[in-house]
Design an enzyme around this catalytic site. Sequence first.
Site, PDB file in Angstrom:
ATOM      1  N   PHE A  49      24.242  30.433   6.740  1.00  0.00           N
ATOM      2  CA  PHE A  49      23.242  31.510   6.851  1.00  0.00           C
ATOM      3  C   PHE A  49      21.876  31.032   6.342  1.00  0.00           C
ATOM      4  CE2 PHE A  49      27.269  33.906   6.495  1.00  0.00           C
ATOM      5  CZ  PHE A  49      27.189  34.641   7.665  1.00  0.00           C
ATOM      6  N   HIS A  50      21.460  29.878   6.824  1.00  0.00           N
ATOM      7  CA  HIS A  50      20.120  29.400   6.468  1.00  0.00           C
ATOM      8  C   HIS A  50      19.646  28.359   7.487  1.00  0.00           C
ATOM      9  CE1 HIS A  50      22.727  26.407   4.310  1.00  0.00           C
ATOM     10  NE2 HIS A  50      21.865  25.587   4.883  1.00  0.00           N
ATOM     11  N   SER A  51      18.354  28.076   7.443  1.00  0.00           N
ATOM     12  CA  SER A  51      17.790  26.922   8.153  1.00  0.00           C
ATOM     13  C   SER A  51      17.066  26.077   7.117  1.00  0.00           C
ATOM     14  CB  SER A  51      16.833  27.369   9.255  1.00  0.00           C
ATOM     15  OG  SER A  51      15.678  27.961   8.683  1.00  0.00           O
TER      16      SER A  51
END
Length: 135
Positions: A49-51
Amino acid sequence: MYNTGIIRFKLFNDLYGKLNPIEGGIDIPFEIKRVYYIYDVQSEVVRGFHSHKRLHQVLIALGGSIKVRLKTPDEEVVYKLDNPGEGLYIGPNIWREMYDFSKGSTLLVLASQPYDESDYIRNYDHFITTNPYRS
Ligand code: TYD
């Protein structure tokens, strides 16, 4: 999808088993500054759940299988990693979610930089609105 793709590693296969060597800058498109691995993940767990703003990574399922959902503002793809002879390259500005870890699976991650929390974008709306590739 931009900044993503499967890399198939060199394979030395003989009667004694298989061996895949990975050299930074040669077999993958960056020097390796950090390695970590994720294991003992329950099957219902979703991680990631991230970039990242600048980080390059290669994800390898050393054992078992793991699904990886990648998103850009315009596209979504799912990879099932179940072959230790290949890795999923993920460059900057790609949202990732890892899930469906099979029992006993291990996900190895090769990364281009040391751990740096300021390189993460953990808010999905922020990821969309700040994405340089947004159409
Ligand atoms: P996190 O990035 O949230 O894992 P995932 O994206 O796979 O869900 O990391 C979990 C914890 O581990 C968090 O507290 C930060 C820490 N961590 C490090 O200290 N060094 C690292 O290289 C990584 C990847 C995580």
